[in-house]
Design a protein around this motif. Structure first.
Motif, short mmCIF file in Angstrom:
data_model
loop_
_atom_site.label_atom_id
_atom_site.label_comp_id
_atom_site.label_asym_id
_atom_site.label_seq_id
_atom_site.Cartn_x
_atom_site.Cartn_y
_atom_site.Cartn_z
N LYS A 1 7.30 -6.86 -6.32
CA LYS A 1 8.37 -6.90 -5.28
C LYS A 1 8.93 -5.75 -4.81
O LYS A 1 9.67 -4.94 -5.80
CB LYS A 1 9.45 -8.19 -5.83
N PHE A 2 9.15 -5.37 -3.45
CA PHE A 2 9.55 -4.26 -2.86
C PHE A 2 9.23 -3.06 -3.54
O PHE A 2 9.93 -2.17 -3.72
CB PHE A 2 11.10 -4.38 -2.87
N TYR A 3 7.83 -3.03 -4.03
CA TYR A 3 7.41 -1.72 -4.55
C TYR A 3 6.64 -1.33 -3.58
O TYR A 3 5.31 -1.66 -3.45
CB TYR A 3 6.62 -1.90 -5.82
N LEU A 4 6.82 -0.10 -2.59
CA LEU A 4 5.99 0.33 -1.59
C LEU A 4 5.07 1.55 -2.05
O LEU A 4 5.36 2.43 -2.64
CB LEU A 4 7.15 0.84 -0.70
N ARG A 5 3.95 1.35 -1.50
CA ARG A 5 2.83 2.23 -2.09
C ARG A 5 2.00 2.65 -0.90
O ARG A 5 1.65 1.96 0.11
CB ARG A 5 1.77 1.75 -3.36
N SER A 6 1.95 4.03 -0.67
CA SER A 6 1.24 4.48 0.43
C SER A 6 0.13 5.40 0.09
O SER A 6 0.05 6.25 -1.00
CB SER A 6 2.23 5.54 1.19
N PHE A 7 -1.10 5.30 0.75
CA PHE A 7 -2.22 6.10 0.34
C PHE A 7 -2.90 6.44 1.75
O PHE A 7 -2.95 5.89 2.71
CB PHE A 7 -3.22 5.12 -0.38
N ARG A 8 -3.80 7.64 1.75
CA ARG A 8 -4.78 7.73 3.03
C ARG A 8 -5.80 6.76 3.18
O ARG A 8 -6.40 6.42 2.03
CB ARG A 8 -5.29 9.33 2.93
N SER A 9 -5.98 6.54 4.07
CA SER A 9 -6.80 5.35 4.65
C SER A 9 -8.37 5.76 4.26
O SER A 9 -8.67 6.89 4.19
CB SER A 9 -6.92 4.91 5.88
N ASN A 10 -9.10 4.65 3.89
CA ASN A 10 -10.69 5.03 3.46
C ASN A 10 -11.35 5.29 4.83
O ASN A 10 -10.64 4.75 6.08
CB ASN A 10 -11.02 3.84 2.97
N PRO A 11 -12.31 5.91 4.87
CA PRO A 11 -13.29 5.91 5.91
C PRO A 11 -13.79 4.61 6.52
O PRO A 11 -13.71 3.39 5.63
CB PRO A 11 -14.29 6.88 5.74
N VAL A 12 -14.18 4.42 7.84
CA VAL A 12 -14.76 2.76 7.96
C VAL A 12 -16.37 3.25 8.72
O VAL A 12 -16.48 4.12 9.36
CB VAL A 12 -13.93 2.38 9.06
N LYS A 13 -16.96 2.13 8.39
CA LYS A 13 -18.33 2.14 8.91
C LYS A 13 -18.47 1.62 10.27
O LYS A 13 -18.18 0.60 10.52
CB LYS A 13 -19.39 1.58 7.85
N GLY A 14 -18.91 2.47 11.33
CA GLY A 14 -19.10 1.81 12.53
C GLY A 14 -19.90 1.02 12.96
O GLY A 14 -21.13 0.97 12.00
#
Length: 494
Positions: A387-400
């Motif tokens: 609860k109310f624990y904010l985590r931030s990460f660089r996004s993963n790549p995506v396969k088009g």
């Protein structure tokens, strides 16, 4: 099937028998991550590279020990278990349901390991690995005991392993293993810093932890969202345009999340605490490449109601922790408390509070650069929310659609546990994009620069001019991020 991999001898600590652990290193839990490689890992090469990496980081092949109330990692050069699993007939999406960094359950991709709080003086590994071979991909599950070091240590170990697997030299300087052991605090300092150690105010036995966590997070669900580079640029430009200090992307993003939560719930978030890396603080007792847990907690004063004020309060609280004397006193109190509880056989329980948001950002860490020779397609996953624990990460790549992998450059994934009663409203707010004007109307955003409704074109244009000037006088630190040479704040809070 399980293989045991031992360090190549002699190790970097061949003249030492153990690594001492001060109290502030006694986080008695495992951190579980998974790296997804878009290809098949060569098992023999992997185990050779692991043996070489363990030679550079021999504490990872050690055993946790406690003697007369003091803790250490005995350098036993024991075998690190590598579990091997083949799932050729199953698709990976049978386990990973989406491409967000944070997943709710990674257990099928991880080795089974003991409770992290109950391994002292036992023959239990501090590092466990699992390779799962799918039809055309390989998952590397990593269970890393927190006494080995923080997220930066774990990342550098895995990055070094990736480099060695590719027959390349490590990019990071060797770890140093000697750490400052602070004396117990005075009674005055213990009382003064009590409220600055909110994360160390509740403890329980390891057997009580699970029930306590479930009770505290009853009715809480994980909320995830992805913000694009353009959205983050606009947010930071608008918020920074109202102040005379340079706020980080994470400052502005955390403030935005707080403002949204305060718009949809009756009891506002009044305090933000942040996990803060202090490796770059200029003081004799800190080494940037220390193999340990080099982080403190920054706590704001009571927050104002506007988003600019919230971001500024977060920024100020983090800057305050960069003071060497403050950090000395904080570590002394934290170390004494953690050592005491560890010797009682208790673990800390981060009991969530209705008016407190806890931030833990990894956006300064390029986890996907641990790619084992597949630089454009490697993804990273971890788990855990509350609860109310904010985590931030660089996004993963995506396969088009063209079957080619594409990076989500500058995009950030956020994850936060929120009460299920609020989830729909929070999701509606985020789905509208950056609803800064609506927040302004609810007194969550102070007066915008130049006009109450700044255009995206104006924001981006002004930001580009600022960034060009900024980059022209910047240096590359650790190959992971660009920072101004004089800044210690942005090294840790990009």
């Amino acid at each position: 099937m399980q293989h045991l991999v031992v360090p190549r001898l002699p190790t970097a600590l061949h003249d030492e028998s153990s690594v001492d652990l001060p109290g502030y290193d006694l986080w008695l839990i495992y951190v579980d991550n998974v790296h997804v490689i878009a290809g098949e890992i060569d098992l023999e090469r992997f185990e050779t590279a692991l043996s070489q990496a363990l030679s550079l980081y021999p504490h990872a092949a050690g055993r946790l020990r406690r003697r007369d109330g003091r803790w250490s990692i005995e350098l036993t050069n024991s075998g690190v278990p590598v579990d091997i699993c083949f799932e050729r007939e199953k698709p990976l999406n049978s386990v990973l349901q989406n491409d967000y960094v944070l997943q709710e359950d990674l257990s099928p991709l991880l080795s089974r390991h003991s409770d992290g709080a109950d391994i002292a003086d036992k023959d239990e590994p501090l590092l466990c690995l699992k390779l799962t071979f799918w039809r055309d991909e390989t998952c590397i599950g990593v269970s890393w005991h927190h006494t080995l070091g923080d997220a930066i240590c774990m990342y550098r170990f895995m990055h070094t392993l990736s480099q060695l697997y590719q027959c390349k030299s490590p990019e990071f300087a060797p770890f140093v293993f000697r750490k400052r052991d602070f004396p117990p605090p005075s009674d005055d300092n213990a009382a003064k810093y009590h409220d600055k150690l909110r994360h160390l105010q509740h403890s329980c036995s390891p057997t009580e932890f699970g029930a306590a966590f479930l009770e505290a997070n009853a009715g809480v669900q994980n909320f995830q969202w992805r913000l694009s580079c353009e959205e983050l640029l606009r947010l930071r430009t608008i918020v920074n345009g109202s102040v005379h200090q340079s706020l980080s992307t994470q400052d502005c993003l955390t403030a935005y999340v707080v403002a949204v939560l305060n718009l949809v719930q009756e009891k506002p978030i009044g305090i933000v605490t942040n996990v803060c890396n202090y490796r770059c603080v200029n003081t004799p007792f800190i080494a940037e490449n220390v193999a340990g847990n080099a982080f403190s907690n920054a706590i704001t004063d009571r927050l104002p109601t506007d988003i600019v004020g919230i971001a500024s309060a977060i920024h100020t609280s983090i800057i305050h922790t960069r003071n060497a004397q403050y950090l000395t006193n904080w570590l002394s109190v934290a170390s004494d408390r953690m050592l005491h509880e560890a010797n009682l056989g208790r673990v800390f329980f981060f009991s969530p509070q209705d008016d407190v948001l806890v931030g833990n950002s990894n956006i300064c860490i390029d986890w996907c650069s641990t790619h084992f020779g597949f630089p454009d397609s490697t993804r990273f996953h971890t788990c855990g929310f509350s609860k109310f624990y904010l985590r931030s990460f660089r996004s993963n790549p995506v396969k088009g659609d063209d079957n080619t992998w594409h990076p989500r450059a500058g995009s950030i994934d956020i994850s936060i546990g929120i009460p299920v009663t609020l989830k729909t409203r929070v999701q509606e707010m985020f789905s509208r994009g950056l609803v800064l004007e609506q927040l302004q109307g609810h007194h969550c955003l102070s007066e915008l620069p130049r006009s109450p409704r700044i255009s995206i074109y104006d924001a981006v244009s002004r930001a580009l001019r600022t960034w060009i000037a900024w980059i022209s006088r910047a240096v590359l630190i650790d190959g992971a991020k660009v920072i101004p040479p004089s800044s210690t704040y942005h090294r840790n809070n990009l």
